[in-house]
Design an enzyme around this catalytic site. Structure first.
Site, mmCIF file in Angstrom:
data_model
loop_
_atom_site.group_PDB
_atom_site.id
_atom_site.type_symbol
_atom_site.label_atom_id
_atom_site.label_comp_id
_atom_site.label_asym_id
_atom_site.label_seq_id
_atom_site.Cartn_x
_atom_site.Cartn_y
_atom_site.Cartn_z
ATOM 1 N N GLU A 30 31.421 47.463 40.720
ATOM 2 C CA GLU A 30 30.359 47.769 39.737
ATOM 3 C C GLU A 30 30.048 46.473 38.836
ATOM 4 O O GLU A 30 28.955 46.405 38.394
ATOM 5 C CB GLU A 30 30.551 49.005 39.016
ATOM 6 C CG GLU A 30 30.674 50.311 39.561
ATOM 7 C CD GLU A 30 30.729 51.219 38.479
ATOM 8 O OE1 GLU A 30 31.153 51.146 37.602
ATOM 9 O OE2 GLU A 30 30.658 52.462 39.197
ATOM 10 N N HIS B 245 48.924 47.405 60.734
ATOM 11 C CA HIS B 245 49.207 48.108 61.999
ATOM 12 C C HIS B 245 47.837 48.811 62.056
ATOM 13 O O HIS B 245 47.650 49.591 63.172
ATOM 14 C CB HIS B 245 50.349 49.067 61.880
ATOM 15 C CG HIS B 245 51.507 48.125 61.675
ATOM 16 N ND1 HIS B 245 52.470 47.958 62.803
ATOM 17 C CD2 HIS B 245 52.154 47.757 60.719
ATOM 18 C CE1 HIS B 245 53.356 46.928 62.337
ATOM 19 N NE2 HIS B 245 53.269 47.021 61.004
ATOM 20 N N LYS C 115 22.441 58.661 39.763
ATOM 21 C CA LYS C 115 22.690 59.679 38.960
ATOM 22 C C LYS C 115 21.260 60.164 38.513
ATOM 23 O O LYS C 115 21.212 61.685 38.491
ATOM 24 C CB LYS C 115 23.355 59.191 37.624
ATOM 25 C CG LYS C 115 25.002 59.091 37.786
ATOM 26 C CD LYS C 115 25.649 58.749 36.460
ATOM 27 C CE LYS C 115 26.900 58.541 36.404
ATOM 28 N NZ LYS C 115 27.646 58.030 35.171
HETATM 29 O O1 PA5 Z 1 31.585 52.551 35.076
HETATM 30 C C1 PA5 Z 1 30.733 53.245 34.909
HETATM 31 O O2 PA5 Z 1 30.294 53.354 33.809
HETATM 32 C C2 PA5 Z 1 30.784 54.644 35.830
HETATM 33 O O3 PA5 Z 1 31.473 54.471 36.916
HETATM 34 C C3 PA5 Z 1 31.393 55.704 35.058
HETATM 35 O O4 PA5 Z 1 32.780 55.448 34.652
HETATM 36 C C4 PA5 Z 1 31.325 56.804 35.809
HETATM 37 O O5 PA5 Z 1 30.205 57.028 36.326
HETATM 38 C C5 PA5 Z 1 31.681 58.322 34.863
HETATM 39 O O6 PA5 Z 1 30.660 58.217 34.101
HETATM 40 P P1 PA5 Z 1 30.874 58.993 32.748
HETATM 41 O O7 PA5 Z 1 32.193 58.469 32.051
HETATM 42 O O8 PA5 Z 1 29.698 58.940 31.548
HETATM 43 O O9 PA5 Z 1 31.090 60.589 33.017
#
Ligand code: PA5
Length: 407
Positions: free
Chosen positions: A272, A293, A399
């Site tokens: 990310e 393996h 999302k």
């Molecule tokens: O790194 C990020 O921001 C995302 O991966 C969030 O952690 C994930 O989508 C969960 O989001 P939230 O904490 O708003 O529910």
């Protein structure tokens, strides 16, 4: 410092790494400057948690004394850090089982969780920075009535719900205030994948019995280490240089069976943070020796588009000696060392670049060091490539589309 980096087997000349250290230093200065957005995690461990750490520890004690099961509803950065630590680390006996929910949309998984929650005295912890993630809201809405059924009313259920979310914004914060849930905050300037050392990671860890004081002391030690001017930044520099030299994939090889979920956390952290604008090393993880393996053949003779990063825990918690057979008299640790050296020898013969990260042992203090090291490495290597490590527009896109379809 117990974390050591070895870049001797990357094929990168030492002078090329040294030439990049000033640039890495500038990235580090930017992280510490307080002027970059979403860098609240940088100062957190060394700055101390003050009363909030006491609050988390006291709350964990209450949970442990009142519940048989702690259900943590969260996904992505609001889930993986806690789960990885709970899979990896030793625990005090006072800890209770932690069950994770809201991290998938599998009906069978829900069914099994519902059965377990009905059977056990449960406290529910919902973690979401935004407060609106569909998977999380879905699981939360499913578990709430189970608690109301068991404890007789919504008000009684509310006493057994803990919300960890933004201090001010979002639907979950609103609901927590309205219903009087116990709540903790994820600081506004810390994004999900950098939130493992906030209450989002610390409360579930503490409930499971992990020594979070020692873990945070390790993270603080890493944050303040003078070695950031030297070899600690070399992993970030190697990732950057190898990508520039054409590598597209990073196999992160975890040489310990309890580090599988740390691999999941690393994939999110690196993926990310760097996977933007058509760039970034594709992070993928393997567990050794298991995956030798299945993927060993590809590593040895497949398309050479990758670098390898081996994470090795040097000291075993106990020595187990093979009693008979071809390896009689050797310890498992000795055989494992031969496996690691064998892989390195065979893969280097093909010219595959390998970074080694070594830690002495898998305990809370060293794990805290490792987490902070990986977060900082990720931020530095993204910044060297001119990528903002702290946004995730692609995740937001999916999302938004999912919300549109459901609406
Ligand atoms: O790194 C990020 O921001 C995302 O991966 C969030 O952690 C994930 O989508 C969960 O989001 P939230 O904490 O708003 O529910």
């Amino acid at each position: 410092m117990n974390i050591r980096i070895d870049t001797d087997k990357t094929g990168i000349a030492e002078r090329d790494i040294e030439a990049m250290r000033p640039e890495a230093g500038k990235a580090l200065d930017r992280l510490w400057s307080g002027k970059e957005e979403m860098t609240g995690w940088v100062r957190l461990p060394a700055g101390g948690y003050g009363d909030s750490l006491e609050y988390i520890l006291n709350l964990a004690d209450v949970v442990k004394s009142e519940a048989e099961l702690f259900v943590v509803v969260g996904i992505g950065g609001s889930y993986l850090g806690a789960r990885a630590a709970i899979e990896a680390l030793p625990k005090y006996e006072s800890g209770i089982p932690v069950k994770f929910l809201g991290n998938n949309l599998c009906t069978d998984y829900f069914r099994e969780a519902i059965e377990e929650i009905k059977r056990k005295k449960t406290i529910l912890c919902v973690i979401s920075k935004s407060g609106s993630t569909v998977e999380v809201r879905t699981a939360f809405e499913i578990v709430k009535p189970l608690l109301a059924d068991r404890y007789g009313s919504e008000e009684e259920a509310a006493k057994r719900i803990i919300a960890i979310t933004d201090a001010e914004k979002g639907a979950l914060r609103e609901e927590a205030e309205l219903k009087g849930y116990t709540s903790l905050s994820i600081p506004e300037d810390i994004g999900g994948r950098y939130s493992v050392l906030t209450p989002a990671g610390l409360l579930p860890m503490a409930v499971s019995g992990i020594d979070i004081r020692t873990l945070l002391a390790g993270a603080a030690e890493m944050a303040e280490s003078p070695e950031w001017d030297g070899s600690l930044a070399d992993y970030a520099i190697s990732r950057y240089l190898l990508q520039k030299r054409g590598k597209e994939v990073e196999f992160i090889e975890l040489c310990h069976s309890r580090l599988g979920y740390l691999g999941e956390w690393i994939r999110q952290l690196f993926g990310e943070s760097e996977g933007k604008g058509g760039g970034g090393l594709l992070p993928t993880t393997l567990t050794f020796s298991t995956d030798l393996h299945s993927m060993g053949q590809y590593l040895q003779q497949g398309r050479q588009i990758f670098m390898e990063t081996m994470l090795v825990v040097d000291e075993p918690s106990i020595q187990i000696v093979v009693p008979s057979g071809p390896q009689e008299g050797k310890t498992i640790a000795e055989i494992s060392e031969a496996m690691i050296k064998g892989v390195i020898g065979a893969h280097r013969a093909e010219g595959i670049p390998i970074v080694e990260i070594h830690m002495d042992r898998l305990d809370a203090g060293e794990y805290g060091q490792l987490l902070y090291f990986l977060e900082t490495t990720c931020a530095i290597s993204a910044m060297l490539s001119g990528i903002n490590p702290f946004d995730q527009p692609g995740v937001e896109n999916y999302k938004a589309e999912m919300h549109r379809l459901l609406d």
